[in-house]
Design a protein around this motif. Structure first.
Motif, mmCIF file in Angstrom:
data_model
loop_
_atom_site.group_PDB
_atom_site.id
_atom_site.type_symbol
_atom_site.label_atom_id
_atom_site.label_comp_id
_atom_site.label_asym_id
_atom_site.label_seq_id
_atom_site.Cartn_x
_atom_site.Cartn_y
_atom_site.Cartn_z
ATOM 1 N N GLY A 92 0.768 -1.234 0.000
ATOM 2 C CA GLY A 92 0.000 0.000 0.000
ATOM 3 C C GLY A 92 0.798 1.282 0.000
ATOM 4 N N ARG A 93 2.128 1.180 0.031
ATOM 5 C CA ARG A 93 2.948 2.390 0.183
ATOM 6 C C ARG A 93 3.619 2.837 -1.119
ATOM 7 N N MET A 94 3.243 2.238 -2.238
ATOM 8 C CA MET A 94 3.879 2.585 -3.497
ATOM 9 C C MET A 94 3.746 4.066 -3.874
ATOM 10 N N PRO A 95 2.601 4.744 -3.649
ATOM 11 C CA PRO A 95 2.506 6.156 -4.030
ATOM 12 C C PRO A 95 3.540 7.058 -3.353
ATOM 13 N N SER A 96 3.859 6.807 -2.080
ATOM 14 C CA SER A 96 4.840 7.655 -1.410
ATOM 15 C C SER A 96 6.249 7.380 -1.920
ATOM 16 N N VAL A 97 6.540 6.106 -2.236
ATOM 17 C CA VAL A 97 7.839 5.769 -2.822
ATOM 18 C C VAL A 97 7.965 6.430 -4.196
ATOM 19 N N ALA A 98 6.893 6.393 -4.974
ATOM 20 C CA ALA A 98 6.887 7.019 -6.299
ATOM 21 C C ALA A 98 7.081 8.527 -6.184
ATOM 22 N N TYR A 139 -0.800 5.161 -13.040
ATOM 23 C CA TYR A 139 -1.121 4.269 -11.923
ATOM 24 C C TYR A 139 -2.180 3.275 -12.384
ATOM 25 N N ILE A 140 -1.784 2.027 -12.568
ATOM 26 C CA ILE A 140 -2.681 0.985 -13.053
ATOM 27 C C ILE A 140 -3.157 0.124 -11.889
ATOM 28 N N ILE A 141 -4.474 0.021 -11.753
ATOM 29 C CA ILE A 141 -5.057 -0.852 -10.728
ATOM 30 C C ILE A 141 -5.533 -2.123 -11.431
ATOM 31 N N GLU A 142 -4.874 -3.242 -11.157
ATOM 32 C CA GLU A 142 -5.292 -4.523 -11.727
ATOM 33 C C GLU A 142 -6.369 -5.086 -10.803
ATOM 34 N N ASP A 143 -7.613 -4.863 -11.181
ATOM 35 C CA ASP A 143 -8.770 -5.001 -10.296
ATOM 36 C C ASP A 143 -9.505 -6.324 -10.534
ATOM 37 N N ASN A 144 -9.363 -7.267 -9.594
ATOM 38 C CA ASN A 144 -10.084 -8.540 -9.722
ATOM 39 C C ASN A 144 -11.090 -8.776 -8.605
ATOM 40 N N GLY A 145 -11.212 -7.816 -7.682
ATOM 41 C CA GLY A 145 -12.246 -7.910 -6.651
ATOM 42 C C GLY A 145 -11.955 -8.846 -5.502
ATOM 43 N N VAL A 146 -10.766 -9.491 -5.508
ATOM 44 C CA VAL A 146 -10.426 -10.416 -4.432
ATOM 45 C C VAL A 146 -8.945 -10.289 -4.079
ATOM 46 N N TYR A 147 -8.573 -10.908 -2.954
ATOM 47 C CA TYR A 147 -7.174 -11.006 -2.561
ATOM 48 C C TYR A 147 -6.640 -12.352 -3.069
ATOM 49 N N GLY A 148 -5.967 -12.310 -4.210
ATOM 50 C CA GLY A 148 -5.529 -13.543 -4.849
ATOM 51 C C GLY A 148 -4.418 -14.273 -4.115
ATOM 52 N N LEU A 149 -3.593 -13.541 -3.344
ATOM 53 C CA LEU A 149 -2.482 -14.184 -2.634
ATOM 54 C C LEU A 149 -2.905 -14.807 -1.308
ATOM 55 N N ALA A 209 1.293 9.782 -23.058
ATOM 56 C CA ALA A 209 1.397 11.149 -23.578
ATOM 57 C C ALA A 209 0.933 12.209 -22.583
ATOM 58 N N HIS A 210 0.341 11.777 -21.464
ATOM 59 C CA HIS A 210 -0.226 12.711 -20.482
ATOM 60 C C HIS A 210 0.787 13.059 -19.402
ATOM 61 N N ASN A 211 0.836 14.314 -19.016
ATOM 62 C CA ASN A 211 1.723 14.758 -17.940
ATOM 63 C C ASN A 211 0.885 15.104 -16.710
ATOM 64 N N GLY A 212 0.631 14.110 -15.911
ATOM 65 C CA GLY A 212 -0.198 14.296 -14.726
ATOM 66 C C GLY A 212 -0.554 12.940 -14.155
ATOM 67 N N ASN A 213 -1.469 12.941 -13.183
ATOM 68 C CA ASN A 213 -1.843 11.706 -12.506
ATOM 69 C C ASN A 213 -2.842 10.904 -13.344
ATOM 70 N N VAL A 214 -2.409 9.786 -13.887
ATOM 71 C CA VAL A 214 -3.267 8.895 -14.658
ATOM 72 C C VAL A 214 -3.690 7.731 -13.762
ATOM 73 N N VAL A 215 -4.993 7.519 -13.647
ATOM 74 C CA VAL A 215 -5.513 6.363 -12.903
ATOM 75 C C VAL A 215 -6.308 5.500 -13.874
ATOM 76 N N LEU A 216 -5.836 4.283 -14.110
ATOM 77 C CA LEU A 216 -6.530 3.330 -14.978
ATOM 78 C C LEU A 216 -6.929 2.117 -14.153
ATOM 79 N N ASP A 217 -8.220 1.966 -13.946
ATOM 80 C CA ASP A 217 -8.744 0.792 -13.243
ATOM 81 C C ASP A 217 -9.059 -0.258 -14.297
ATOM 82 N N VAL A 218 -8.311 -1.359 -14.303
ATOM 83 C CA VAL A 218 -8.485 -2.386 -15.330
ATOM 84 C C VAL A 218 -9.072 -3.645 -14.696
ATOM 85 N N ILE A 219 -10.312 -3.966 -15.076
ATOM 86 C CA ILE A 219 -10.932 -5.191 -14.568
ATOM 87 C C ILE A 219 -10.136 -6.377 -15.106
#
Length: 355
Positions: A92-98, A139-149, A209-219
C-alpha cells in the motif's frame, strides 16, 4: 566429351529485417521475465498491452521507473521492460515511494502497478494524496475484486451481491476508484477490461502522452478465485455488461493525422506531448472534460448494473506536482551539496528571525 555441371549451391533468401520502433528498438527490448501468475490471469494480458504501448510510443526503457506494492498485481512489473528501473515497495505504500523517486529525478517516467487490495484498502490514504497532488505517474489498478495471494477473500472493490466460489455473498458496498480519482484531483481517469486489447492499448498510449496523474482501473479476472458464475468481475460477466462510454483512437505526435471525423461525433483532446486522443461519442453528448458529468455517468452506470469503460475524465491544463514545485531542470538526486544544502549563514538568519 560432355561433362555434367556441378550442382549449384542453393542461395538462401535474406531474412527479413526485424521490425523496430522509432528508437530502433525491437519489441523484445520491452519484454521482461517469464510470468509465474496463473495461466489465463488477466494481469498477464495487461502486461502484454504495457509492452505494446511503450514499444509503439518509442519510450526508452531505461527512462522508466516501475513501482509496485504487494499482491499478484505487484508481481507484474517483473514481466515487462526488464531494462527499466524497478522498486517493489511494502503493502500500500507505493505512491509515497513514487513521490520520493519522482522528486529525486523528475526527468523519469513513472509507471505504478497496484491491485484493488493494495490500493483500495491498506493503501487508500496514500492513493488519496497521490491524486490530490496530481503526481505525474501512470497508476494501473489490476482489479479482480479479491485477494488472490490469500485465497480469494473479497476486496474493497467487490460489488454488493457478488458471490465467492465458497458461496459467500458480499454485502458491503464497493469503492469506485475511478469516481474517487475524479473527485480528488487525478487528471486522466479511465476504466478498461484486460480482455479488450484494442481499448486498453489506446488508453495506455494516451496515458504515456499525459503529464499528470493517470488512474486506470483495469478489470482483470482472477481465474483461480473469481471467474465463476455469480462473480461480477469474471470474463463472462464483463463480456455481458461492459458498456464503453466512447470509442478511443490515438494518434502519436510523431505520426500524421490523416483521419477526419464528422463534426459533433468526436472529441479531440490534444495531449501534453502533442499527440491527439480521439473519443468518438457512444453515450449521447458525453464530455470527458466535465468532472461532474463523469462522476454522474459512473453512478448512473452502477445503478443500471453496467460496467462503464473508457476515458471518463481528462484535464490537460492542471499543472502536475513536479511543475508546481518549480524544480530545476537537473534531477535533484544528481545535484552537489553546494546546491542543495543551505550555508550556515542562511540557517543562522532563520534562527535569528524565529527568536
Amino acid at each position: 566429351m560432355a561433362t555434367t555441371p556441378a550442382p549449384s549451391t542453393p542461395v538462401e533468401a535474406p531474412k527479413p529485417a526485424a521490425k523496430t520502433n522509432r528508437l530502433g528498438l525491437q519489441v523484445l527490448d520491452y519484454r521482461g521475465g517469464k510470468t509465474t501468475l496463473c495461466a489465463g490471469c488477466g494481469h498477464n494480458a495487461i502486461s502484454e498491452r504495457i509492452i505494446d504501448a511503450f514499444y509503439e510510443m518509442g519510450v526508452q526503457p531505461e527512462r522508466v521507473m516501475k513501482l509496485s506494492g504487494i499482491g499478484c498485481s505487484s508481481k507484474s512489473p517483473a514481466y515487462f521492460m526488464s531494462r527499466s528501473h524497478s522498486f517493489n515497495s511494502v503493502h500500500g505504500r507505493m505512491p509515497s515511494v513514487a513521490t520520493g523517486a519522482l522528486l529525486a529525478n523528475h526527468t523519469m517516467r513513472a509507471l505504478g502497478v497496484s491491485g484493488d487490495g493494495d490500493t483500495a484498502s491498506i493503501g487508500m490514504g496514500q492513493f488519496v494524496h497521490m491524486m490530490r497532488r496530481n503526481l505525474p505517474i501512470i497508476y494501473i489498478i489490476e482489479d479482480n475484486g479479491v485477494y488472490g495471494l490469500t485465497k480469494g477473500q473479497f476486496s474493497a472493490t467487490a460489488d454488493i451481491g457478488s458471490k465467492l466460489k465458497t458461496g459467500v455473498i458480499n454485502d458491503l458496498p464497493p469503492i469506485d476508484t475511478c469516481a474517487l480519482a475524479i473527485q480528488l484531483g487525478a487528471t486522466f481517469v479511465g476504466r478498461s477490461f484486460s480482455g479488450d486489447k484494442k481499448q486498453l492499448l489506446a488508453m495506455l498510449k494516451a496515458a504515456i502522452a499525459h503529464n499528470g496523474n493517470v488512474v486506470l482501473d483495469v478489470i482483470s479476472p482472477c481465474v483461480t478465485f473469481n471467474d465463476h458464475e455469480g462473480s461480477t468481475k469474471s470474463y463472462k460477466y464483463m463480456q455481458e455488461h461492459d458498456e464503453p462510454i466512447s470509442e478511443i483512437g490515438f494518434v502519436p505526435h510523431f505520426q500524421e493525422i490523416d483521419v477526419e471525423y464528422d463534426p459533433g461525433t468526436t472529441i479531440d483532446v490534444k495531449m501534453h506531448d502533442g499527440s491527439h486522443m480521439r473519443l468518438r461519442k457512444l453515450h449521447g453528448d458525453y464530455d470527458p472534460t466535465d468532472r461532474i458529468a463523469a462522476t454522474t455517468a459512473l453512478m448512473s452506470a452502477h445503478a443500471n448494473g453496467e460496467v462503464l469503460t473508457g476515458v471518463f475524465y481528462i484535464d490537460t491544463q492542471k499543472p502536475s506536482f513536479t511543475e508546481m514545485l518549480n524544480l530545476v531542470d537537473e534531477p535533484l538526486g544528481t545535484l552537489p551539496d553546494s546546491r542543495v544544502r543551505p550555508p550556515r549563514s542562511v540557517l543562522e538568519d532563520v534562527m535569528q528571525r524565529l527568536m
